[in-house]
Scaffold this active site. Structure first.
Site, short mmCIF file in Angstrom:
data_model
loop_
_atom_site.label_atom_id
_atom_site.label_comp_id
_atom_site.label_asym_id
_atom_site.label_seq_id
_atom_site.Cartn_x
_atom_site.Cartn_y
_atom_site.Cartn_z
N ASP A 9 0.88 -1.34 -0.05
CA ASP A 9 -0.06 0.08 -0.08
C ASP A 9 0.89 1.26 0.04
OD1 ASP A 9 -2.35 1.58 0.57
OD2 ASP A 9 -1.36 1.77 2.82
N ASP A 11 -0.31 5.08 0.65
CA ASP A 11 -0.60 6.40 1.58
C ASP A 11 -0.71 5.79 2.99
OD1 ASP A 11 -0.75 8.77 2.20
OD2 ASP A 11 -2.56 9.32 1.21
MG LIG Z 1 -2.93 3.16 3.24
#
Ligand SMILES: [Mg+2]
Length: 265
Positions: A9, A11
């Site tokens: 992932d 962010d």
């Molecule tokens: Mg995230």
């Protein structure tokens, strides 16, 4: 565990806004050094992989377009798996339309019939777009959502996400969408086939129990929670979704992987 690849992932895991998180550059360099394949996964359909390559480069993290899978690209791959050539009506921004056109689908503005209505984040969403999407879905088009996120956090406020627009289309058309982005297994299967690996060889690194870790559980891959974003240790104790491994940050995860690789050899 036989770990050969990671879905990562962005962010809250690699950066926060425009600032890289502790050890993210070193983590990626380490993965390259030890030949653990990886793919960055993001539910944001408003940017193209190239935009992420540039963003990461500004943080001194070198990547290639092929190493980034957005929900927009995954949606385009999903469409091309339905039909080699098709027509879509798109509520979404330029990056999403470009991704769909790149797989030989046409994006139509005014049609009485299309194969699919695709709904992603569109910051110029309006009643006319809602009316068209509703009409086309009621006329037999498949209803596809790039991602389910109802909100997304900005620096100092919470904005509506694609999921809010999907909810409007869903209310009008009285249909549930096929969701492509995390935590749906659709983007997961596309990611595994891009890595060329099987689920038992792959793990997910993410900062959210309710998306990243739930997604990993559904896909039956190893789950690595990093506490640098949304989910905190207290959330983990309350949640039914339990990650396989938890790290304060990517430095701790790198140390863990070093130990794992040494034990294996
Ligand atoms: Mg995230």
């Amino acid at each position: 565990m036989s770990l050969k690849g990671l879905l990562i992932d962005l962010d809250g895991s690699i950066y926060k806004g425009n600032t890289s998180l502790h050890y993210s550059r070193e983590f990626i360099e380490f993965l390259r050094k030890v030949n653990i394949k990886f793919l960055f996964l993001t539910n944001n359909s408003t940017q193209l992989p190239m935009d992420y390559v540039n963003k990461l480069r500004n943080m001194d993290i070198e990547t290639k377009e092929e190493e980034i899978l957005t929900s927009g690209i995954a949606t385009a791959i999903y469409l091309s798996s339905l039909k080699n050539v098709g027509n879509a009506y798109v509520i979404g921004e330029e990056a999403l339309k470009k991704a769909i056109i790149s797989v030989n689908w046409k994006v139509l503005e005014d049609a009485d019939y299309v194969d699919a209505v695709v709904v992603g984040l569109d910051r110029s969403f309006n009643f006319e777009k809602l009316r068209k999407a509703n009409y086309l879905i009621r006329n037999g088009a498949k209803f596809i959502a790039t991602n389910p996120d109802k909100t997304f956090p900005m620096e100092n406020r919470i904005d509506p996400g694609a999921g809010s627009l999907v909810a409007a289309v869903s209310a009008a058309s009285e249909k549930k969408p096929i969701v492509i982005g995390k935590p749906s297994p659709y983007i997961g299967k596309i990611a595994l086939s891009k890595l060329g690996l099987k689920s038992h060889e792959v793990g997910i690194v993410g900062d959210r129990l309710d998306t990243d870790i739930l997604f990993g559980k559904r896909l039956k891959i190893k789950t690595f929670l990093v506490l640098t974003g949304i989910s905190k240790r207290e959330d983990m104790e309350k949640s039914k979704i339990k990650p396989d491994f938890v790290f304060e940050n990517l430095e701790e995860m790198t140390m863990f992987l070093k130990g794992y690789l040494e034990n294996k050899s």
